[in-house]
Write a protein that holds these residues in place. Structure first.
Motif, mmCIF file in Angstrom:
data_model
loop_
_atom_site.group_PDB
_atom_site.id
_atom_site.type_symbol
_atom_site.label_atom_id
_atom_site.label_comp_id
_atom_site.label_asym_id
_atom_site.label_seq_id
_atom_site.Cartn_x
_atom_site.Cartn_y
_atom_site.Cartn_z
ATOM 1 N N THR A 13 0.842 -1.205 0.000
ATOM 2 C CA THR A 13 0.000 0.000 0.000
ATOM 3 C C THR A 13 0.875 1.253 0.000
ATOM 4 N N PHE A 14 0.268 2.363 -0.406
ATOM 5 C CA PHE A 14 0.938 3.655 -0.217
ATOM 6 C C PHE A 14 1.197 3.858 1.275
ATOM 7 N N THR A 15 0.271 3.365 2.101
ATOM 8 C CA THR A 15 0.418 3.502 3.554
ATOM 9 C C THR A 15 1.740 2.878 4.010
ATOM 10 N N PRO A 54 -4.121 6.179 6.563
ATOM 11 C CA PRO A 54 -4.350 7.439 5.832
ATOM 12 C C PRO A 54 -5.446 8.236 6.529
ATOM 13 N N ILE A 86 1.260 11.282 -4.415
ATOM 14 C CA ILE A 86 0.675 10.046 -4.938
ATOM 15 C C ILE A 86 0.433 10.168 -6.445
ATOM 16 N N HIS A 107 -8.936 1.715 -3.687
ATOM 17 C CA HIS A 107 -9.556 2.280 -2.478
ATOM 18 C C HIS A 107 -10.485 3.424 -2.907
ATOM 19 N N GLN A 113 -9.072 10.841 -7.672
ATOM 20 C CA GLN A 113 -7.748 11.179 -8.187
ATOM 21 C C GLN A 113 -7.501 10.614 -9.581
ATOM 22 N N SER A 132 -8.073 -1.440 0.102
ATOM 23 C CA SER A 132 -6.920 -0.559 -0.113
ATOM 24 C C SER A 132 -6.503 -0.735 -1.568
ATOM 25 N N ASN A 133 -5.569 0.105 -2.015
ATOM 26 C CA ASN A 133 -5.119 -0.011 -3.408
ATOM 27 C C ASN A 133 -4.334 -1.308 -3.622
ATOM 28 N N THR A 175 -1.260 12.611 -0.023
ATOM 29 C CA THR A 175 -2.074 11.984 1.024
ATOM 30 C C THR A 175 -1.333 12.141 2.341
HETATM 31 O O1 LIG Z 1 -2.387 3.090 1.148
HETATM 32 C C1 LIG Z 1 -3.128 2.720 0.241
HETATM 33 O O2 LIG Z 1 -2.725 2.121 -0.780
HETATM 34 C C2 LIG Z 1 -4.571 2.971 0.383
HETATM 35 O O3 LIG Z 1 -5.346 2.242 -0.122
HETATM 36 C C3 LIG Z 1 -5.000 4.252 1.030
HETATM 37 C C4 LIG Z 1 -4.842 5.346 0.025
HETATM 38 C C5 LIG Z 1 -5.884 5.632 -0.857
HETATM 39 C C6 LIG Z 1 -5.723 6.634 -1.818
HETATM 40 C C7 LIG Z 1 -4.530 7.329 -1.886
HETATM 41 C C8 LIG Z 1 -3.495 7.019 -1.007
HETATM 42 C C9 LIG Z 1 -3.654 6.028 -0.054
#
Ligand SMILES: O=C(O)C(=O)Cc1ccccc1
Length: 310
Positions: A13-15, A54, A86, A107, A113, A132-133, A175
């Motif tokens: 995840t981006f997280t 997030p 992002i 997500h 976006q 989540s993505n 984000t």
């Molecule tokens: O972290 C992620 O991949 C998520 O799903 C949360 C999210 C969603 C959209 C932008 C950034 C993070």
């Protein structure tokens, strides 16, 4: 205390990427959870020291699941924030062509976006929300959906390829993520801090919101987030999530919180923590009369008046 951080997973995840930018993450076990709620519950249950989730993005605003957990769930405190720029990649199983794609997943916060890109490139694809993505990428790997919007870095983890990269409707989309733990003493002020609170009004009256905001304004405190969330008690009933510049140990912030405590039905303190943009931010000069020294000397003066020593 277990030396682990829970985060919104699965891997990729981006997280997770944002979490790994925190120096303290290098010394913790990082454990993916399937949702924001489950990551936060792991902290509440004492299974994890903190959770990384997030909370806000610059295109869509607040991530409501996170805000609602912090507003209404068992109390938690924000200790750190991270900002991440992002852009999305469109991830598919190897060999998939754009014309094969009937379903796309990500997500819900990703949709605003990539909306224009979808309209221009895949106008007939059906949108399927994922936890989540990276979870969307996992579901593409499993064959549930044809394509996922996720970080390009998630492709290798899920055996996918990026059909397109750098997808972003808005330039500089960012984000914001927060590290959340059980309530404890906030870290010492750094000089570029932020304080998060949730406010519930005592009653409905003209200028009610202005009264709340006035507590900040009269003390020269700039706000960085104002998001209303329904209380769940009927149409028109909202509480307000506010991020204000400054730290609870700054006199002007402490006095504003005291003012709010007096006039609100309820105030929930969510934490004082260093601003992620401190390096680039022009830390705003203090509004005249709002430094700690000026609060102290004003309080001394009142005390002297009360004593007859004016
Ligand atoms: O972290 C992620 O991949 C998520 O799903 C949360 C999210 C969603 C959209 C932008 C950034 C993070």
């Amino acid at each position: 205390m277990p030396a682990s951080y829970a985060y919104l997973g699965p891997e990729g995840t981006f997280t997770e990427v944002a979490l790994r930018t925190l120096p303290e993450a290098a010394t913790r076990e990082l454990i993916p959870y399937v949702s924001v709620q489950s990551a936060l519950d792991a902290v509440r249950a004492g299974e994890a020291e903190a959770a990384f989730v997030p909370i806000e993005n610059s295109v869509e605003g607040g991530i409501t699941t996170t805000l609602d957990e912090l507003v209404a769930g068992a109390p938690l405190t924000i200790y750190r924030e991270v900002l991440l720029s992002i852009t999305f990649a469109l991830l598919v199983r190897p060999g998939t062509k754009l014309s094969d794609i009937k379903t796309v997943s990500a997500h819900p916060a990703a949709q605003p976006q990539v909306r224009n890109w979808l309209r221009n490139n895949l106008p007939d694809a059906a949108w399927e929300s994922a936890a989540s993505n990276a979870d969307a990428a996992r579901l593409v790997q499993e064959g549930r959906y044809d394509a996922a919007f996720a970080g390009e870095f998630a492709a290798a983890r899920y055996g996918l390829e990026a059909l397109e990269t750098g997808i972003h409707d808005a330039e500089n989309a960012q984000t914001r993520f927060v590290l959340v733990g059980r309530p404890a003493r906030p870290a010492a002020p750094t000089g570029a801090d932020k304080t998060s609170v949730v406010l519930w009004q005592r009653d409905d009256h003209p200028g009610g919101l202005r009264d709340l905001l006035g507590e900040f304004a009269t003390r020269g405190i700039n706000l960085m987030l104002l998001q209303s969330r329904p209380t769940g008690e009927g149409i028109g009933n909202y509480c307000f999530c506010i991020d204000a510049e400054g730290h609870i140990s700054d006199r002007r912030v402490a006095e504003a919180l005291m003012g709010l405590k007096r006039i609100c039905l309820q105030v929930r303190f969510l934490g004082s923590y260093p601003r992620a943009d401190a390096d680039v931010a022009d830390v705003r000069p203090l509004f005249p009369g709002t430094s700690d020294d000026e609060f102290v000397s004003a309080a001394d003066w009142v005390a002297r008046c009360q004593d007859g020593r004016f």
